[in-house]
Design an enzyme around this catalytic site. Structure first.
Site, PDB file in Angstrom:
ATOM      1  N   GLU A 134       0.838  -1.201   0.000  1.00  0.00           N
ATOM      2  CA  GLU A 134       0.000   0.000   0.000  1.00  0.00           C
ATOM      3  C   GLU A 134       0.876   1.255   0.000  1.00  0.00           C
ATOM      4  OE1 GLU A 134      -3.618   0.170   0.129  1.00  0.00           O
ATOM      5  OE2 GLU A 134      -3.394  -1.907  -0.515  1.00  0.00           O
ATOM      6  N   HIS A 297       2.841 -10.242  17.250  1.00  0.00           N
ATOM      7  CA  HIS A 297       3.497 -11.421  17.798  1.00  0.00           C
ATOM      8  C   HIS A 297       4.967 -11.519  17.411  1.00  0.00           C
ATOM      9  CE1 HIS A 297       4.710 -15.638  18.197  1.00  0.00           C
ATOM     10  NE2 HIS A 297       4.017 -15.542  19.311  1.00  0.00           N
ATOM     11  N   LYS A 338       8.195 -12.325  27.055  1.00  0.00           N
ATOM     12  CA  LYS A 338       8.326 -11.435  25.899  1.00  0.00           C
ATOM     13  C   LYS A 338       8.480  -9.986  26.345  1.00  0.00           C
ATOM     14  CE  LYS A 338       5.768 -14.633  23.000  1.00  0.00           C
ATOM     15  NZ  LYS A 338       4.450 -15.068  22.520  1.00  0.00           N
TER      16      LYS A 338
END
Lengths: 373, 159
Positions: A134, A297, A338
């Site tokens: 895009e 993620h 994380k």
């Protein structure tokens, strides 16, 4: 009511409370009697409550992220010579991972992302395929504002594709095809003749070079990688492990019929992405993630490799009740390692098209921040 | 010397092209198309309209007319594809040589000896058996893009 009942009811409603004065922020919104002061308005969000407060916190966290220097830490006495060099430790900043979904690049957030890459304010970008194409397509032909309620069948017959309340004419994708196929041919040639092994990030850097248009964030990301050789400044690799899932993937598919043999290696890129996190030390790492899905993620997972990021700001509208990763709050990522449990984190439940420009206005763009080169 | 400057192709098909261009969107099932340099017969065409993948495209599934291999191609429907000139000529079978070549009688009375027996087992058996039986056989030879192959057999003898 008898006296005893009245007293019981009274004590239930007017239960003695703890005092919060001095412990918690007082809620107070912006006073328009002082005129329309946008900076004041944004600063007032922190004390306005609900998601405004979350946005206010996100602004604080990002400012902390940007302003942190290694010199803020106490250095071990037996540190290396480099670690004791004041010029060096004052130059070591947080490594910023920026992730966003494709729809945001279809929207005007593309201009905000371009600003951040142009001024090399982020270090690593992760997005989905639409986030690549895009940006490139907008250099060839624009996207237009439409409406969520436009009927699909009619749009199809008129050759218009709807992204929310945006419209992308088919013709834009035709121009993209005409632009990219010769580039893929050239890349195949380089693979066969010069033994170049392409990866998604290398392909993206090449496309950024080819588009050569300063409205494109990929162009600036490519330029940053060039300048990294000359200045002591960051490269900005753009990772997109799901490269085939979009119009770009369609182009690879068609190209493989006419001129088969182009190979794109994912393994090299996962090495590179994880290395960005693992080898970041002594830098801290911060994550700014707009939307969910793969970009969210992928960034969190890479940071897991270094036992967690030090800062995390999520801006998305997903909810956690279905167990999705997209909807998971930062605390869930802490359970995976994380994000560090010492990290400063916040999730702003808001459409990024509203929250992100406001965030950047009070952080990266506010002009008083210490940015090197 | 002057001879060297004017060297013409002696072959009869000099100048005649082996293929001609045709817009992909006009090629239909049972037509012919060149894929990866091979002349093929189209068995399936499907078109995807202009959309996110770019221009409208034709997806061809075709069979190589000589090797019977399946080949595919996807081409934007406004682009030109090469279509092979496919010719079928009938010749009378005169002889089969020991090393697998056939000897054919052309219309003009010359012999054509450069063609091999077909590789297709059925056709091969039919030719060999028919010839051994002394039948009058006419073979159809398909030619395209410089290649030739026997593709069919007819018994024109008395019943």
């Amino acid at each position: 009511m008898d006296e005893i009942g009245l007293k019981a009811a009274h004590s239930a409603v007017f239960k003695d409370s703890d005092s919060l004065e001095g412990i918690c922020t007082r809620i107070e919104g912006y006073d328009f009697n002082q005129g329309v002061n946008y900076s004041g308005l944004l600063k007032s969000m922190l004390s306005t409550g609900f998601q405004a407060s979350n946005l206010g916190e996100a602004i604080e966290i990002v400012n902390n992220m940007i302003n942190w220097r290694l010199s803020d830490e106490t250095i071990a006495e037996n540190g290396s010579e480099k670690e004791n060099d004041p010029t060096y430790i004052e130059s070591v900043r947080t490594k910023v991972f920026l992730g966003f979904t494709s729809n945001l690049i279809s929207s005007g957030i593309r201009e905000t992302v371009r600003y951040l890459t142009e001024h090399r304010m982020v270090d690593v970008i992760v997005t989905t395929t639409g986030g690549i194409e895009e940006d490139l397509i907008k250099c060839l032909s624009p996207t237009y504002k439409g409406d969520f309620s436009l009927p699909g069948a009619e749009l199809r017959s008129r050759g218009l594709n709807r992204i929310g309340n945006l419209l992308v004419p088919n013709d834009n994708y035709c121009r993209f095809e005409d632009w990219i196929i010769p580039i893929l041919d050239q890349m195949l040639k380089e693979q066969l003749e010069e033994n170049v092994l392409w990866t998604p990030s290398k392909l993206i850097a090449r496309l950024g070079r080819e588009i050569n248009n300063d409205s494109s964030y990929l162009y600036w990301a490519f330029k940053a990688s060039l300048l990294a050789f000359v200045l002591v400044s960051n490269k900005i690799p753009v990772f997109c492990p799901g490269l085939t899932d979009g119009s770009l993937g369609d182009m690879l598919y068609f190209h493989s019929f006419r001129s088969p043999g182009l190979i794109i290696d994912l393994v090299q890129d996962v090495r590179a992405m994880n290395s960005e996190a693992v080898l970041a030390s002594p830098r801290r790492t911060g994550m700014i993630i707009l939307g969910g899905g793969l970009p969210k993620h992928h960034i969190c997972n890479a940071n897991m490799m270094r036992n967690g990021a030090d800062y995390a700001v999520y801006i998305n509208t997903a909810q956690e009740y279905d167990g999705s990763d997209s909807g998971a709050r930062p605390d869930e990522a802490v359970s995976w390692g994380k994000i560090r449990d010492s990290a400063r984190t916040v999730k702003v439940h808001c459409d990024a098209t509203i929250a992100f420009p406001l965030l950047v206005a009070e952080t990266f763009a506010s002009g008083s921040k210490k940015f090197s080169a | 010397m002057s001879d060297e400057e004017h060297h013409f192709e002696s072959k009869a098909d000099a100048g005649a092209s082996k293929t001609y261009p045709q817009q992909a969107g006009t090629i239909r099932k049972n037509g012919y198309i060149v894929i990866k340099g091979r002349p093929c017969k189209v068995v399936e065409v499907s078109t995807s309209k202009t959309g996110k993948h770019g221009h409208a495209k034709c997806h061809f599934v075709a069979i190589d007319i000589f090797t019977a291999k399946k080949l595919e191609d996807i081409v934007p429907s406004s682009h030109n594809c090469d279509v092979p000139h496919v010719n079928r000529t009938d010749y009378q079978l005169i002889d089969i040589s020991e090393d697998g070549f056939v000897s054919l009688l052309t219309d003009s009375g010359d012999t054509k000896d450069d063609l091999r027996l077909p590789t297709d087992e059925n056709l091969l058996k039919q030719i060999k058996d028919g010839f051994a039986d002394g039948k009058d056989l006419v073979v159809s030879v398909m030619s395209a893009m410089g290649e030739e192959q026997i593709c069919a057999l007819k018994d024109i003898g008395p019943k």
